[in-house]
Design a protein around this motif. Sequence first.
Motif, mmCIF file in Angstrom:
data_model
loop_
_atom_site.group_PDB
_atom_site.id
_atom_site.type_symbol
_atom_site.label_atom_id
_atom_site.label_comp_id
_atom_site.label_asym_id
_atom_site.label_seq_id
_atom_site.Cartn_x
_atom_site.Cartn_y
_atom_site.Cartn_z
ATOM 1 N N ALA A 105 0.760 -1.258 0.125
ATOM 2 C CA ALA A 105 0.100 0.248 -0.114
ATOM 3 C C ALA A 105 0.889 1.288 0.037
ATOM 4 O O ALA A 105 0.379 2.351 -0.521
ATOM 5 C CB ALA A 105 -0.970 0.028 1.417
ATOM 6 N N HIS A 106 1.986 1.336 0.533
ATOM 7 C CA HIS A 106 2.735 2.446 0.949
ATOM 8 C C HIS A 106 3.898 2.288 -0.115
ATOM 9 O O HIS A 106 4.813 3.226 0.145
ATOM 10 C CB HIS A 106 3.395 2.591 2.329
ATOM 11 C CG HIS A 106 2.328 2.817 3.177
ATOM 12 N ND1 HIS A 106 2.128 4.218 3.661
ATOM 13 C CD2 HIS A 106 1.406 2.230 3.938
ATOM 14 C CE1 HIS A 106 0.801 4.210 4.640
ATOM 15 N NE2 HIS A 106 0.646 2.850 4.599
ATOM 16 N N GLY A 107 4.189 1.523 -1.049
ATOM 17 C CA GLY A 107 5.115 1.491 -2.001
ATOM 18 C C GLY A 107 4.905 1.513 -3.352
ATOM 19 O O GLY A 107 5.745 1.278 -4.386
ATOM 20 N N ALA A 108 3.567 2.329 -3.817
ATOM 21 C CA ALA A 108 3.439 2.483 -5.211
ATOM 22 C C ALA A 108 4.421 3.135 -5.978
ATOM 23 O O ALA A 108 4.727 3.139 -7.206
ATOM 24 C CB ALA A 108 2.101 3.454 -5.301
ATOM 25 N N HIS A 109 5.459 3.949 -5.379
ATOM 26 C CA HIS A 109 6.426 4.639 -6.014
ATOM 27 C C HIS A 109 7.656 4.062 -6.224
ATOM 28 O O HIS A 109 8.626 4.713 -7.275
ATOM 29 C CB HIS A 109 6.595 5.941 -5.320
ATOM 30 C CG HIS A 109 7.167 5.880 -4.049
ATOM 31 N ND1 HIS A 109 6.126 5.086 -3.013
ATOM 32 C CD2 HIS A 109 8.138 6.216 -3.032
ATOM 33 C CE1 HIS A 109 6.779 5.106 -1.836
ATOM 34 N NE2 HIS A 109 7.885 5.802 -2.016
ATOM 35 N N PHE A 110 7.859 2.819 -5.632
ATOM 36 C CA PHE A 110 9.052 2.330 -5.793
ATOM 37 C C PHE A 110 9.630 1.814 -7.146
ATOM 38 O O PHE A 110 10.710 1.767 -7.599
ATOM 39 C CB PHE A 110 9.066 0.835 -5.230
ATOM 40 C CG PHE A 110 9.097 0.904 -3.482
ATOM 41 C CD1 PHE A 110 9.019 2.234 -3.038
ATOM 42 C CD2 PHE A 110 9.042 -0.059 -2.837
ATOM 43 C CE1 PHE A 110 8.933 2.236 -1.431
ATOM 44 C CE2 PHE A 110 8.908 -0.063 -1.367
ATOM 45 C CZ PHE A 110 8.990 1.171 -0.902
ATOM 46 N N ASN A 111 8.695 1.785 -8.362
ATOM 47 C CA ASN A 111 8.983 1.438 -9.475
ATOM 48 C C ASN A 111 9.721 2.338 -10.393
ATOM 49 O O ASN A 111 10.280 2.233 -11.489
ATOM 50 C CB ASN A 111 7.736 0.602 -10.290
ATOM 51 C CG ASN A 111 8.158 -0.108 -11.538
ATOM 52 O OD1 ASN A 111 9.247 -1.095 -11.318
ATOM 53 N ND2 ASN A 111 7.758 0.009 -12.668
ATOM 54 N N ALA A 148 10.691 -8.139 -7.143
ATOM 55 C CA ALA A 148 11.317 -9.056 -6.234
ATOM 56 C C ALA A 148 10.702 -10.446 -6.198
ATOM 57 O O ALA A 148 11.042 -11.226 -5.347
ATOM 58 C CB ALA A 148 11.211 -8.364 -4.858
ATOM 59 N N GLY A 149 9.691 -10.592 -6.835
ATOM 60 C CA GLY A 149 9.057 -11.912 -7.047
ATOM 61 C C GLY A 149 7.543 -12.013 -6.595
ATOM 62 O O GLY A 149 7.094 -13.168 -6.578
ATOM 63 N N ALA A 150 7.064 -10.959 -6.169
ATOM 64 C CA ALA A 150 5.500 -11.169 -5.630
ATOM 65 C C ALA A 150 4.655 -11.654 -6.844
ATOM 66 O O ALA A 150 4.964 -11.188 -8.064
ATOM 67 C CB ALA A 150 5.088 -10.029 -5.075
ATOM 68 N N ASP A 151 3.733 -12.282 -6.741
ATOM 69 C CA ASP A 151 2.651 -12.881 -7.431
ATOM 70 C C ASP A 151 1.465 -11.983 -7.585
ATOM 71 O O ASP A 151 0.824 -11.750 -8.721
ATOM 72 C CB ASP A 151 2.074 -14.325 -7.181
ATOM 73 C CG ASP A 151 3.273 -15.280 -7.132
ATOM 74 O OD1 ASP A 151 3.649 -15.812 -8.334
ATOM 75 O OD2 ASP A 151 3.867 -15.660 -5.908
ATOM 76 N N LEU A 152 1.320 -11.049 -6.708
ATOM 77 C CA LEU A 152 0.062 -10.258 -6.445
ATOM 78 C C LEU A 152 0.608 -9.416 -5.458
ATOM 79 O O LEU A 152 1.126 -9.537 -4.282
ATOM 80 C CB LEU A 152 -1.248 -10.948 -5.953
ATOM 81 C CG LEU A 152 -2.343 -10.139 -6.041
ATOM 82 C CD1 LEU A 152 -3.654 -10.922 -6.059
ATOM 83 C CD2 LEU A 152 -2.655 -9.396 -4.705
ATOM 84 N N THR A 153 0.256 -7.835 -5.729
ATOM 85 C CA THR A 153 0.618 -6.882 -5.155
ATOM 86 C C THR A 153 -0.643 -5.663 -5.057
ATOM 87 O O THR A 153 -1.188 -5.642 -5.956
ATOM 88 C CB THR A 153 2.058 -6.133 -5.427
ATOM 89 O OG1 THR A 153 2.235 -5.103 -4.149
ATOM 90 C CG2 THR A 153 1.777 -5.692 -6.506
ATOM 91 N N VAL A 154 -0.803 -5.247 -3.841
ATOM 92 C CA VAL A 154 -1.959 -4.218 -3.891
ATOM 93 C C VAL A 154 -1.182 -2.913 -3.240
ATOM 94 O O VAL A 154 -0.419 -2.757 -2.305
ATOM 95 C CB VAL A 154 -2.941 -4.666 -2.611
ATOM 96 C CG1 VAL A 154 -4.008 -3.507 -2.639
ATOM 97 C CG2 VAL A 154 -3.430 -5.966 -3.080
ATOM 98 N N GLN A 155 -1.424 -1.816 -4.165
ATOM 99 C CA GLN A 155 -0.939 -0.554 -4.006
ATOM 100 C C GLN A 155 -1.801 0.408 -3.856
ATOM 101 O O GLN A 155 -2.802 0.679 -4.679
ATOM 102 C CB GLN A 155 0.195 -0.097 -5.195
ATOM 103 C CG GLN A 155 1.194 -0.990 -5.579
ATOM 104 C CD GLN A 155 1.974 -0.766 -6.518
ATOM 105 O OE1 GLN A 155 1.525 -0.018 -7.606
ATOM 106 N NE2 GLN A 155 3.424 -1.000 -6.681
ATOM 107 N N SER A 156 -1.712 1.449 -2.742
ATOM 108 C CA SER A 156 -2.621 2.599 -2.750
ATOM 109 C C SER A 156 -1.983 3.588 -3.234
ATOM 110 O O SER A 156 -1.009 4.387 -2.937
ATOM 111 C CB SER A 156 -2.646 3.287 -1.326
ATOM 112 O OG SER A 156 -3.194 2.063 -0.225
ATOM 113 N N ILE A 157 -2.339 3.851 -4.612
ATOM 114 C CA ILE A 157 -1.753 4.935 -5.462
ATOM 115 C C ILE A 157 -2.083 6.034 -4.782
ATOM 116 O O ILE A 157 -1.398 7.221 -4.896
ATOM 117 C CB ILE A 157 -2.513 4.831 -6.933
ATOM 118 C CG1 ILE A 157 -2.244 3.534 -7.347
ATOM 119 C CG2 ILE A 157 -1.873 6.019 -7.852
ATOM 120 C CD1 ILE A 157 -0.970 3.010 -7.542
ATOM 121 N N HIS A 158 -3.173 6.433 -4.075
ATOM 122 C CA HIS A 158 -3.467 7.696 -3.423
ATOM 123 C C HIS A 158 -2.550 7.830 -2.296
ATOM 124 O O HIS A 158 -2.303 9.337 -1.938
ATOM 125 C CB HIS A 158 -4.936 7.691 -2.902
ATOM 126 C CG HIS A 158 -5.021 6.731 -1.797
ATOM 127 N ND1 HIS A 158 -5.001 7.073 -0.535
ATOM 128 C CD2 HIS A 158 -5.429 5.394 -1.813
ATOM 129 C CE1 HIS A 158 -5.231 6.223 0.358
ATOM 130 N NE2 HIS A 158 -5.403 5.199 -0.552
#
Length: 520
Positions: free
Chosen positions: A201-207, A219-229
């Motif tokens: 949720a707190h890492g939408a900017h990492f990419n 890093a290998g996650a199959d599913l990730t949820v990001q709070s773009i807001h």
Amino acid sequence: MSPANSQQQTPLLDALRDRTNHPHAPFYAPGHKRGQGISGPLIDLFGAAVFRSDLPELPELDNLFNPESAIAEAQDLAAAAFGAQSTRFLANGSTCGIIAAILATCGPGDKIILPRNIHTSAISGLILSGAIPIFVNPEYNPDWDIANSITPEATAAALEQHPDAKAVMIVYPTYHGVCGDLRAIAQITHQYNIPLLVDEAHGAHFNFHPNLPEPALSAGADLTVQSIHKTLGAMTQASMLHVKGDRIDIQKLNRALQLVQSTSPSYLLLASLDAARQQIALHGEQLMTKTLQLAEKARSRISQIPGLSVLEPLNTPGFAALDRTRLTVKVSDLGITGFAADEILHSQLGVTAELPMPQHLTFIISLGNTESDIDNLVKACTLLEGRTKNEEGSSATDSVTDVTDVRKKEEVRKKKSERRSPMSDGRFAQSPTLPISPSPPLLSPREAFFLPAETVPADKAVDRLCAELICPYPPGIPVLMPGEIITPAAVDYLQQILAAGGKITGCSDPGLQTLKVVRQ
């Protein structure tokens, strides 16, 4: 058209703009009819244009649950920008994404391995799915009163004991920006051919910048949820769910999302996701470079203020990297709580933190912050230190400071509680420590949630099974959940947080004088 050029497109935003500007007689919901029936005070606050864009699932705007045109195109562009194979827009926040991830991978009685400092939305997912949590305690830093990530070793041990687990869920990063060794955890998880789900949720900017932690999907996650807001430019409640690889059943995920998303999603929120994606895809490195520079300026200047310290990367288990745009400042060495400091900063000095905790404050520095914001933050922290120092050396009644005023308010709060707290005058007799249950729940969260409950005095609730989901918010990490044994440490921690001015959610008694327990 090349992928870089395609990122300039905003198909959903364009479709919404076209329908907003298309004159017609509306005989569909919402009732305000493109703003014509909105009250005057709302128009005065927001302007009229936004309400003309508050439209439903018109044919030209596509359908979130069966996307074929504008939404489908926008989600494909988001997948390309964030490094996913497929992306789903979320209008109910990351909460619905976390719940859907659990529903898509776990059924009643299935085991899922997850950290005990998981967000409350994951507990909701356990209740709805009937999954059995196998909790792994995160590493804990007592100097900062911060829970880190769980370690690869702890994950491996949990999987060895529970090889029939259906999924592993990780928080990456934590609210404080702490990142665990996600790549190693992914490799261990995939040895069991099960998916790694990530609350990012707190890492939408990492990419979008090389000096930020590695994105979960990379890093290998199959599913990730990001709070773009939370860290990018979307409106509050607008999030995304990304999938990569073949370990997630997409059809099952789609069905799960239909259970937890509104059938009337806000196109204002969905369009903001499209616009935020375009912004970060085209200008991400530039925007993140500026954000990191502002964060480093704040870190450098605040760390020089006596009595204040700034969280930096630590060579400790569960702390592999730190998001340097997340600024955590310890204030307890000033002799006050984070809650007292937060009240002073917010009500008197014009600076508002994201997260007050007993020992520290956490600030989110994002692409929306300015040099002026950082200057105000540093100035406020300097004044905070000066006021506490002046209060320490003052005995005259006419030199009562704002810090003393805040402490008087804390004393009023404490008098409302029958149980005496170790805090007094905004200070710690002993710093409260986030209690982590040493044993798994005796009942699944779902079983405990639906069993008959009774209300008992808080001191009589100790050693009983909790029937409520109780957590300080923020950060939204449950201290007690349905099915767990209520411990003295948990009750004491919650009452200390309440006495110091923190907010507690989920408890039927806001004063924590009583608790709901499973009826014996």
